[in-house]
Design a protein around this motif. Structure first.
Motif, short mmCIF file in Angstrom:
data_model
loop_
_atom_site.label_atom_id
_atom_site.label_comp_id
_atom_site.label_asym_id
_atom_site.label_seq_id
_atom_site.Cartn_x
_atom_site.Cartn_y
_atom_site.Cartn_z
N UNK A 156 45.05 47.04 45.99
CA UNK A 156 44.99 47.46 44.37
C UNK A 156 44.69 46.77 43.78
N UNK A 157 44.60 45.50 43.29
CA UNK A 157 45.08 44.59 43.11
C UNK A 157 43.70 44.01 42.04
N UNK A 158 43.48 42.87 40.83
CA UNK A 158 42.89 42.74 39.99
C UNK A 158 42.84 41.08 39.88
N UNK A 159 41.71 40.57 40.21
CA UNK A 159 40.97 38.94 39.64
C UNK A 159 40.66 38.75 38.15
N UNK A 160 40.73 38.06 37.27
CA UNK A 160 39.96 37.75 36.10
C UNK A 160 40.12 36.92 35.40
N UNK A 161 38.55 35.61 35.73
CA UNK A 161 38.93 34.28 35.43
C UNK A 161 38.32 34.20 33.88
N UNK A 162 38.82 33.33 32.97
CA UNK A 162 39.38 33.06 31.94
C UNK A 162 38.67 31.67 31.85
N UNK A 163 37.72 32.01 31.02
CA UNK A 163 36.11 31.05 31.14
C UNK A 163 37.28 30.22 29.70
N UNK A 164 36.72 30.16 28.64
CA UNK A 164 38.21 28.80 27.55
C UNK A 164 38.80 28.12 28.20
N UNK A 165 39.87 29.55 28.86
CA UNK A 165 41.43 28.64 29.22
C UNK A 165 41.28 27.93 31.23
N UNK A 166 40.21 28.21 32.03
CA UNK A 166 39.59 27.69 33.25
C UNK A 166 40.89 27.98 34.17
N UNK A 167 41.55 29.25 33.70
CA UNK A 167 42.34 30.26 33.84
C UNK A 167 42.25 31.02 34.82
N UNK A 168 42.82 31.79 36.00
CA UNK A 168 42.75 33.16 36.68
C UNK A 168 43.52 33.93 37.20
N UNK A 169 43.84 35.00 36.64
CA UNK A 169 44.88 35.69 35.60
C UNK A 169 44.32 37.25 37.49
#
Length: 182
Positions: A156-169
């Motif tokens: 039930x989790x989710x993943x999001x890529x934050x492009x400007x910070x180069x982070x995976x949340x």
């Protein structure tokens, strides 16, 4: 009834041998340990061929069947571990803030937020595996095997890529021990 009749009756009910005395040491005494099964249980474990584990071959100290599922035993990882943060999140509404009606307290958390910094990485290079107790994240530059502080509901989790910070949340809901309670 005469006194001789009473003493004769007493001798019939309690006969004495020549070596007997009237002390308490001659009678049989029972203790609570005498109640029940008189045989002590054996402390020897069941050693049948189905319960005995095979001895590892060579100089190994354990066999592959003793290693938990998902743990890699092939080689030591040489890629560096990326920087990451683990945070707990609590979903709070106005009824919690002002009235305290939902029963939440500062120690009750709803989600686990994991932020992994992966500089110079494209989203197509990320290999992510999430289980209820562990997160594995591999790229060509980094390798992360993270054991989670609390069990999560991995599907039930989710993943999001934050492009400007180069982070995976990663946002992972925590498993609630008493989900059936309000």
């Amino acid at each position: 009834m005469a006194m001789t009749d009473i003493s004769a009756l007493a001798q019939m009910l309690n006969p004495k041998d020549e070596g007997d005395s009237d002390s308490d040491n001659d009678c049989v005494k029972y203790t609570p340990a005498d109640i029940g099964n008189s045989k002590p249980k054996s402390k020897i474990p069941d050693v049948t061929p189905s319960t005995v584990k095979k001895v590892p071959a060579g100089k190994d100290i354990w066999d592959a069947e003793f290693v938990p599922e998902g743990v890699s035993t092939d080689h030591e990882e040489t890629r560096p571990q990326p920087q990451y943060d683990v945070c707990f999140k609590q979903n709070v509404g106005t009824e919690d803030m002002f009235l305290g009606m939902s029963g939440k307290h500062p120690g009750s958390n709803d989600e686990l937020i994991i932020t992994i910094s992966l500089p110079k990485t494209k989203t197509s290079e990320i290999d992510l595996n999430v289980t209820d107790e562990r997160v594995d994240c591999w790229t060509s530059e980094y390798a992360l095997r993270l054991h989670l502080p609390k069990p999560v509901v991995s599907n039930q989790g989710s993943a999001q890529w934050i492009t400007d910070k180069e982070q995976l949340r990663l946002t992972l809901p925590l498993k609630k021990e008493f989900d059936f309670l309000p």
